[in-house]
Every structure is written in C-alpha cells, then in structure tokens.
Design a protein around this motif. Sequence first.
Motif, PDB file in Angstrom:
ATOM      1  N   ASP A  54      75.344  90.059  55.411  1.00 32.65           N
ATOM      2  CA  ASP A  54      76.122  89.022  56.099  1.00 32.65           C
ATOM      3  C   ASP A  54      76.046  89.184  57.612  1.00 32.65           C
ATOM      4  OD1 ASP A  54      77.219  87.209  54.207  1.00 32.65           O
ATOM      5  OD2 ASP A  54      78.581  88.761  53.507  1.00 32.65           O
ATOM      6  N   THR A  55      76.123  90.409  58.083  1.00 34.61           N
ATOM      7  CA  THR A  55      76.029  90.661  59.531  1.00 34.61           C
ATOM      8  C   THR A  55      74.670  90.223  60.064  1.00 34.61           C
ATOM      9  OG1 THR A  55      77.557  92.538  59.367  1.00 34.61           O
ATOM     10  CG2 THR A  55      76.156  92.433  61.317  1.00 34.61           C
ATOM     11  N   LEU A  56      73.613  90.546  59.327  1.00 30.76           N
ATOM     12  CA  LEU A  56      72.260  90.160  59.755  1.00 30.76           C
ATOM     13  C   LEU A  56      72.103  88.638  59.733  1.00 30.76           C
ATOM     14  CD1 LEU A  56      70.255  92.885  57.805  1.00 30.76           C
ATOM     15  CD2 LEU A  56      70.661  92.814  60.273  1.00 30.76           C
ATOM     16  N   ARG A  66      78.417  81.944  51.732  1.00 31.41           N
ATOM     17  CA  ARG A  66      78.910  81.822  53.109  1.00 31.41           C
ATOM     18  C   ARG A  66      79.404  80.396  53.393  1.00 31.41           C
ATOM     19  NH1 ARG A  66      77.023  85.509  56.947  1.00 31.41           N
ATOM     20  NH2 ARG A  66      76.294  83.912  58.397  1.00 31.41           N
ATOM     21  N   LYS A  67      78.736  79.422  52.790  1.00 33.64           N
ATOM     22  CA  LYS A  67      79.162  78.030  52.977  1.00 33.64           C
ATOM     23  C   LYS A  67      80.531  77.788  52.343  1.00 33.64           C
ATOM     24  CE  LYS A  67      74.446  76.186  53.024  1.00 33.64           C
ATOM     25  NZ  LYS A  67      73.450  75.389  52.255  1.00 33.64           N
ATOM     26  N   LYS A  68      80.763  78.428  51.191  1.00 32.11           N
ATOM     27  CA  LYS A  68      82.028  78.231  50.485  1.00 32.11           C
ATOM     28  C   LYS A  68      83.171  79.000  51.132  1.00 32.11           C
ATOM     29  CE  LYS A  68      79.606  77.857  46.054  1.00 32.11           C
ATOM     30  NZ  LYS A  68      79.364  78.528  44.751  1.00 32.11           N
ATOM     31  N   GLU A  69      82.852  80.165  51.722  1.00 35.42           N
ATOM     32  CA  GLU A  69      83.906  81.050  52.211  1.00 35.42           C
ATOM     33  C   GLU A  69      83.869  81.197  53.725  1.00 35.42           C
ATOM     34  OE1 GLU A  69      83.355  84.704  50.192  1.00 35.42           O
ATOM     35  OE2 GLU A  69      83.364  83.798  48.200  1.00 35.42           O
ATOM     36  N   ARG A  81      66.069  85.696  46.622  1.00 37.38           N
ATOM     37  CA  ARG A  81      67.123  85.237  45.725  1.00 37.38           C
ATOM     38  C   ARG A  81      68.505  85.710  46.210  1.00 37.38           C
ATOM     39  NH1 ARG A  81      65.167  87.210  41.071  1.00 37.38           N
ATOM     40  NH2 ARG A  81      66.551  89.010  40.940  1.00 37.38           N
ATOM     41  N   ILE A  82      68.596  86.967  46.634  1.00 38.45           N
ATOM     42  CA  ILE A  82      69.877  87.516  47.098  1.00 38.45           C
ATOM     43  C   ILE A  82      70.319  86.844  48.391  1.00 38.45           C
ATOM     44  CG2 ILE A  82      71.023  89.600  47.962  1.00 38.45           C
ATOM     45  CD1 ILE A  82      69.272  91.189  45.989  1.00 38.45           C
ATOM     46  N   ILE A  83      69.383  86.598  49.295  1.00 39.35           N
ATOM     47  CA  ILE A  83      69.727  85.938  50.566  1.00 39.35           C
ATOM     48  C   ILE A  83      70.239  84.523  50.311  1.00 39.35           C
ATOM     49  CG2 ILE A  83      68.764  85.002  52.703  1.00 39.35           C
ATOM     50  CD1 ILE A  83      66.942  87.459  52.842  1.00 39.35           C
ATOM     51  N   LYS A  84      69.585  83.809  49.415  1.00 35.59           N
ATOM     52  CA  LYS A  84      70.038  82.440  49.105  1.00 35.59           C
ATOM     53  C   LYS A  84      71.436  82.456  48.483  1.00 35.59           C
ATOM     54  CE  LYS A  84      65.511  80.231  48.635  1.00 35.59           C
ATOM     55  NZ  LYS A  84      64.513  79.640  47.700  1.00 35.59           N
TER      56      LYS A  84
END
Length: 512
Positions: A276-278, A262-265, A253-256
């Motif tokens: 985010d780095t991973l 990430r798509k928005k920003e 859930r957290i990864i999704k």
Amino acid sequence: MADLQSYATLFLVFLVTALLVRTLFLKSQTKVRLPPSPMALPILGHLHLLGPLPHQAFHKLSKRYGPLISLRLGSVPCIVASSPQTAKEFLKTHELAFSSRPQNIAVGHLTYGTCGFAFAPYGPYWKFMKKLCVSELLGGRTIDQFEPVRREEMRSFVKLLLEKSKAQETGVNLSRELSNLTNNVVSRMAMSKRSSRTEGEADEVRVVVQAVANLVGTFNLGDYLGFFRKFDVQGFGKRIKDVHKRFDVIMERIIKEHEEERKKEKGGNGVKDFLDTLLDISEDDNAEIRLRREDIKGFIMDLFVAGTDTSSVTSQWALSELINNPIMCEKARKEIDSVVGKNRLVEESDIANLPYLQAIIKETFRLHPASPISLRQCTQDCKIKGYDIPANASVFINLWAIGRDPKYWDNSLEFRPERFMNDQNPTDVRGQYFHLLPFGSGRRGCPGATLALQVIHATVANMIQCFTWKVGHGEGNAKVDMKEGPGLTLPRAQPLVCVPVARLHPFPCIEI
C-alpha cells in the motif's frame, strides 16, 4: 640501389617504432599492480578453482595468497577481500567507489532490469529507495506497528510444534517450518497475505522466492564466459524466464486486489502494508521519484529474498549449534526461565534482558553469516593497500572468512557465545565492527537488520524455551550435521529434522 636503401631505412624505422611501442606498452602494463593471484588458465581464468561453495574456495585461496587477491573468472576481473582491514578499505575508506553491485543474468531478469533495490546501481533511484526503507517501510515506527503480526505468527508456529510434539511425530522438518514462519511474517507485512496448509498466494510467493534465491546463488557460465550466454548450455535462461513469469503473474494479481480494496476503503485508518505504501508513492504526482509497477514488483521480490531465507537459515544454524552444545542450550534456557518465567512465551520486548541469547545469535552470525559474501563493483580506478583495483572489477568481500579469522577470534572455529559476554568486547552486528559484518556495512548495509534481529531472537528463544530437541528420529544423542549447502543464503546441506519434546505444557496463552 637507392630504392633498396630507402626500403631498408623504412623497415628499420618501422622495426624501431614497433619495439618502442611494445616497450612502452609493457612498461605501462607493469605500472598496474594487481593483488596477488594464482596461476590462471586460458579462457577459463580461475574458474576451475571455484567449487559449489565459493566462500570456502575463496577462503582457501586467501590462506595461501593473502587477504587481498585478484582473480579472473572467465572474462571478468575480480578482487577477493578476506580480512577485516581489507573489508574496511572497501566498505568505509573507499566506500563511494564500491557502492554499486555487479549485475548478472539472473539479477537482470528477476529484478525487472534492476528495478528492485538490492542490486540497483548507486544513484538517485537507489538513494530514494534507501530513504524510503529507512524512514517508512523498515523504520522503527513501522516495525513496532507490525509487532502484533509477528507475535501472532510466533504463537501459531509454537502451537504447530506443540501439536507435533503431542502427536509424537518422529521427525519435524524445521527447515521447512521456519521458512514458513519467516515467509508469513514478511508476507503479512508486505502485502497482508499468509500461507496456509492449503495453496494460497503467499505460499505461491514462498515457492517462487525460494526458486529465485537458488537461481541467484547458482553459478552460471554465461555470466563469466560470454559465448555460453547465447547457447544457454545449463538451461539457466529458460529457468529464469519461467520463475520470473510465475512471480509476475502472482504479483500482478495481488496488486490488482490491493488496488480494488483501496478504492473501497479510501481514507482507512488501519496499518498500511508495504505494498500500500509503494502504491501511494506510485500514485503521487509530487513524489520525488514516481514508482512504476516494475519498481514495486522488483522491490517486493528483493524484500522476500532478503527477508525470508536469511532469518530462517540463521535460526536453523543457531538451533543446530545449540543441539550440538547442550550445556550452552541449557544455560540459555535458564536465562529465559529466570527473566520470562514459565507461564508465557518470550516476547520481543524481553530480548534486551537476555544477554546470553544475544551472544548466541552473534556467535551464529559469526560462524554462519546468512550472506557469506558481500558483492560490490568498482566504479572507478583506485588503490587498496598499495594495489590497483581496476574500474568494473567485481569485488567479493568474504564475510564468512572474516568471521573465522584467527587473528581476531580465539579458537575461531569453535562455537563460543561467551566471547560476546565480555564487557570489554562490545561488538555490534550492524556494520561498525569490520570483523563481524552479517548485515554488511555502510550505504549498502542491510536496511532490514532491525526486523531480522527481532524475528531471529524471538524465534530461537521460543524454540529453546518451549522444547527440548532430539536429532533425526529422536534416537540416542546424535549430533546435527553442520555441512553447508550451495545457495545465496548459506543454507544447510540437509534439512534440519528434529523431534520436539514439549517442556512447558500447556501455555495459558496457547490453546492446544
């Protein structure tokens, strides 16, 4: 008659051959010189000699049989090292032969089949993850970038304790509150989440991670006696699957959520959390090793288990020792007052100017290492101190016993921070001095040592700067019970329950 003689000759040849083979076999067996060992039982081996606290059981055996002993735990050959010299042999002199860790049922399930970092076999994947930790995730630059996060969490922690002090609560469960503090620090750095008094994702992770630490630190018969694995007589397998499923659902859930953000920003300039780095690496076609989803989840699991309980437990032991040694506590408090003053909280940047505080933490590491045993696995036959160490043997380096070795430490069972105030004793805790190894040593040394030291020093400093502490319900001059409990990270047998009495009130930097 001729047939009888032929049969007799054949029998004689067979008998001589059998005796010769047996002699050669026994001779070859005697060439293997294992370290000293206690008497073993059939099937069980030496399992009956272990109690709920293996580091203490190993220590008792080493006092009788020496600093290097061999054991057979069920069907698993094991070696126990309990002195600085023997630790150096395993961790430095023959380091390559002991750069992997043994696997067990809990690790295999909970880390997605060694997809994490802590228990991954030594090889290309582990080397890549180690380089990633050192250069990006846990490197100095990243730790500095997250300093405001740690400062904010520390202020929230102190504010909470001030509110409890003002309300004159009769007992604060510091074990729980310190666990919440370290969990929030790691959670915000790892995935930009924090716990709250209401249920939240970070709080769910904290509960699951505590369950993981308990399971990994619990003795499981199936790891040592193969026939128990099939029947799961302890219900161990069922609990592992349940915890793994809960963690996987939360992380998915957290990864999704991160992927959507990430798509928005895309192209944002903010500080990236570890997740985010991973994810960046998992999406990079040119990455040296492209991480899978299981690798990311396994690493996050390792990060929480290694970074949450260890710092929390060390802070608990440090405060426990200081409550039981009020003169030392007052000495540390005066040092803080003289360097920092009484108008602001201790900051991480102040730590370098607080040598007695540093000595207190070193002494806590010596007597109460958060990881009392360092686990390794022998990957090739080798010799240590003249003894044969067979390939595939599990190696237990008893860091708890090494810190209490009277050959290296005067009055080894006493809490005496002053032993580290001598300029002639420049002992560091990062693995260069083998009589003090709270973070291990060598390739497998803890990459998060710098972060842990920042959090622990700041936490203990703020607790003694801002409060005096009474045990239990604050009645009399009761002492803290120093009994250890079972578990992966040397927890206290009982939670640390204290009454905080504010000594600096109010703080200009904190609204109450």
